[in-house]
Design an enzyme around this catalytic site. Structure first.
Site, PDB file in Angstrom:
ATOM      1  N   ARG A 114     -43.158  64.124  84.350  1.00 23.01           N
ATOM      2  CA  ARG A 114     -44.109  65.250  84.348  1.00 23.01           C
ATOM      3  C   ARG A 114     -44.043  65.921  82.978  1.00 23.01           C
ATOM      4  O   ARG A 114     -43.003  66.465  82.617  1.00 23.01           O
ATOM      5  CB  ARG A 114     -43.714  66.218  85.465  1.00 23.01           C
ATOM      6  CG  ARG A 114     -44.578  67.454  85.583  1.00 23.01           C
ATOM      7  CD  ARG A 114     -44.067  68.360  86.703  1.00 23.01           C
ATOM      8  NE  ARG A 114     -44.869  69.567  86.809  1.00 23.01           N
ATOM      9  CZ  ARG A 114     -44.687  70.641  86.054  1.00 23.01           C
ATOM     10  NH1 ARG A 114     -43.733  70.674  85.139  1.00 23.01           N
ATOM     11  NH2 ARG A 114     -45.462  71.704  86.221  1.00 23.01           N
ATOM     12  N   LYS A 142     -38.489  71.947  78.076  1.00 17.74           N
ATOM     13  CA  LYS A 142     -37.548  72.837  78.746  1.00 17.74           C
ATOM     14  C   LYS A 142     -36.477  73.352  77.794  1.00 17.74           C
ATOM     15  O   LYS A 142     -36.196  72.758  76.761  1.00 17.74           O
ATOM     16  CB  LYS A 142     -36.969  72.166  79.991  1.00 17.74           C
ATOM     17  CG  LYS A 142     -38.026  72.120  81.100  1.00 17.74           C
ATOM     18  CD  LYS A 142     -37.525  71.718  82.444  1.00 17.74           C
ATOM     19  CE  LYS A 142     -38.692  71.824  83.436  1.00 17.74           C
ATOM     20  NZ  LYS A 142     -38.409  71.194  84.716  1.00 17.74           N
TER      21      LYS A 142
HETATM   22  N1  PMM Z   1     -40.728  72.004  86.465  1.00 15.17           N
HETATM   23  C1  PMM Z   1     -41.539  73.074  86.416  1.00 15.17           C
HETATM   24  C2  PMM Z   1     -42.630  73.190  87.309  1.00 15.17           C
HETATM   25  N2  PMM Z   1     -42.881  72.221  88.212  1.00 15.17           N
HETATM   26  N3  PMM Z   1     -42.351  70.152  89.171  1.00 15.17           N
HETATM   27  C3  PMM Z   1     -41.555  69.080  89.252  1.00 15.17           C
HETATM   28  N4  PMM Z   1     -41.808  68.101  90.170  1.00 15.17           N
HETATM   29  N5  PMM Z   1     -40.476  68.918  88.420  1.00 15.17           N
HETATM   30  C4  PMM Z   1     -40.150  69.858  87.482  1.00 15.17           C
HETATM   31  O1  PMM Z   1     -39.152  69.660  86.767  1.00 15.17           O
HETATM   32  C5  PMM Z   1     -40.968  71.019  87.384  1.00 15.17           C
HETATM   33  C6  PMM Z   1     -42.076  71.115  88.258  1.00 15.17           C
HETATM   34  C7  PMM Z   1     -41.298  74.155  85.410  1.00 15.17           C
HETATM   35  O2  PMM Z   1     -41.842  73.803  84.180  1.00 15.17           O
HETATM   36  P1  PMM Z   1     -43.275  74.337  83.620  1.00 15.17           P
HETATM   37  O3  PMM Z   1     -43.263  75.833  83.802  1.00 15.17           O
HETATM   38  O4  PMM Z   1     -43.246  73.934  82.197  1.00 15.17           O
HETATM   39  O5  PMM Z   1     -44.387  73.699  84.357  1.00 15.17           O
END
Ligand code: PMM
Length: 286
Positions: free
Chosen positions: A253, A217
């Site tokens: 995650r 991030k």
């Molecule tokens: N962040 C993203 C997408 N899905 N789900 C959860 N549970 N927690 C998060 O912090 C989260 C998520 C955005 O990040 P990405 O685009 O790298 O997947």
């Protein structure tokens, strides 16, 4: 261990598979599907406990795609990974996508909006029997930074997450099926993200299982400054995930499962060291 739900002895890894055309360079529907399935298999072999499949980017400024496009992207991937015996979660804001994914074998619905984006979500998950991860969210990604106003970011996040957990309970989802995620990067600036991470023990003390997503991030890039690249962001992600494990979270995650597996194994070994009585004679011999 106190708390609701399946509280494992060690922190679990959720590997990220984003089935979006820009995620896999070869492009094209079939090639993207095949590449996403292969990526899910690879992450599972590297030690992911869950694979989180998503078909719509929730990154800051990202535009929404329709549920039909999202469903066409994720469904074959969810089906194939679940059929291979992998625990699959579905990252979606749409109740219709969540339901179809659960029918195809997904066991957890990962809704970063905690049911706020789609009013049908909580009732749909209640009936499906799936678990749900409720993210802290104050509105769509396109303008979420305008909503990053808090008195006390960690306290406010917990208060708002508890309200969403109460809504889930009222919809008929048992506490044992609920996971809370403070939503790193969602309506939070870099300093606020660090404050939330530092407050993880407090968030864990809510009794609910806690999931945390720092992977790659922007706030990590901000910290890294001119050292920012994919490798350093993955290293920073592994470190934040290890520290989150020390704070007692249920899951992290991440994109880079192999590096995070090492970091979490260190945290587990460290915790086992902490449980061993350090008798004086051991110190004398050391
Ligand atoms: N962040 C993203 C997408 N899905 N789900 C959860 N549970 N927690 C998060 O912090 C989260 C998520 C955005 O990040 P990405 O685009 O790298 O997947």
């Amino acid at each position: 261990m106190n708390g609701f739900g399946d509280t494992a002895a060690r922190t679990l890894i959720m590997g990220i598979v984003n089935v979006t055309p820009d995620s896999f360079s070869d492009g094209g529907r079939f090639a993207t599907t095949a590449a996403a399935i292969a990526q899910g298999m690879l992450l599972a072999s590297q030690g992911a406990d869950w694979i989180d499949v998503g078909g719509e980017s929730t990154r800051p400024g990202a535009e929404r795609v329709g549920p039909d496009v999202e469903l066409a992207r994720v469904l074959p991937v969810v089906r194939a990974l679940a059929a291979a015996g992998i625990a699959v979660s579905i990252d979606t804001l749409n109740a219709s996508t969540a339901l179809r994914a659960v029918e195809a074998g997904a066991r957890l619905v990962n809704d970063v909006s905690a049911g706020l984006a789609d009013p049908a979500m909580l009732a749909a998950v209640a009936d499906s029997g799936a678990e749900i991860a409720l993210g802290h969210w104050r509105g769509p990604s396109s303008d979420m930074y305008a909503r990053a106003q808090y008195d006390d970011v960690a306290g406010d996040v917990v208060t708002e997450l508890r309200a969403r957990a109460d809504a889930a309970l009222a919809a008929g989802i048992d506490a044992s099926r609920i996971v809370l995620d403070p939503g790193i990067g969602f309506a939070k600036d870099a300093a606020q993200n660090w404050q939330v991470l530092a407050a993880l023990p407090f968030i864990v003390s809510s009794g609910y299982r806690v999931l945390i997503g720092t992977s790659r991030k922007k706030f990590l890039g901000t910290m890294l400054g001119d050292r920012d690249n994919l490798a350093t962001r993955d290293l920073a992600t592994a470190m934040t995930s290890g520290l989150a494990a020390q704070s007692g979270v249920w899951g992290v995650r991440v994109h880079d499962v192999a590096a995070t597996r090492v970091a979490l194994d260190v945290a587990t070994a460290w915790q086992s060291g902490a449980r061993t009585p350090h008798a004086k004679e051991n110190h004398d011999q050391a």
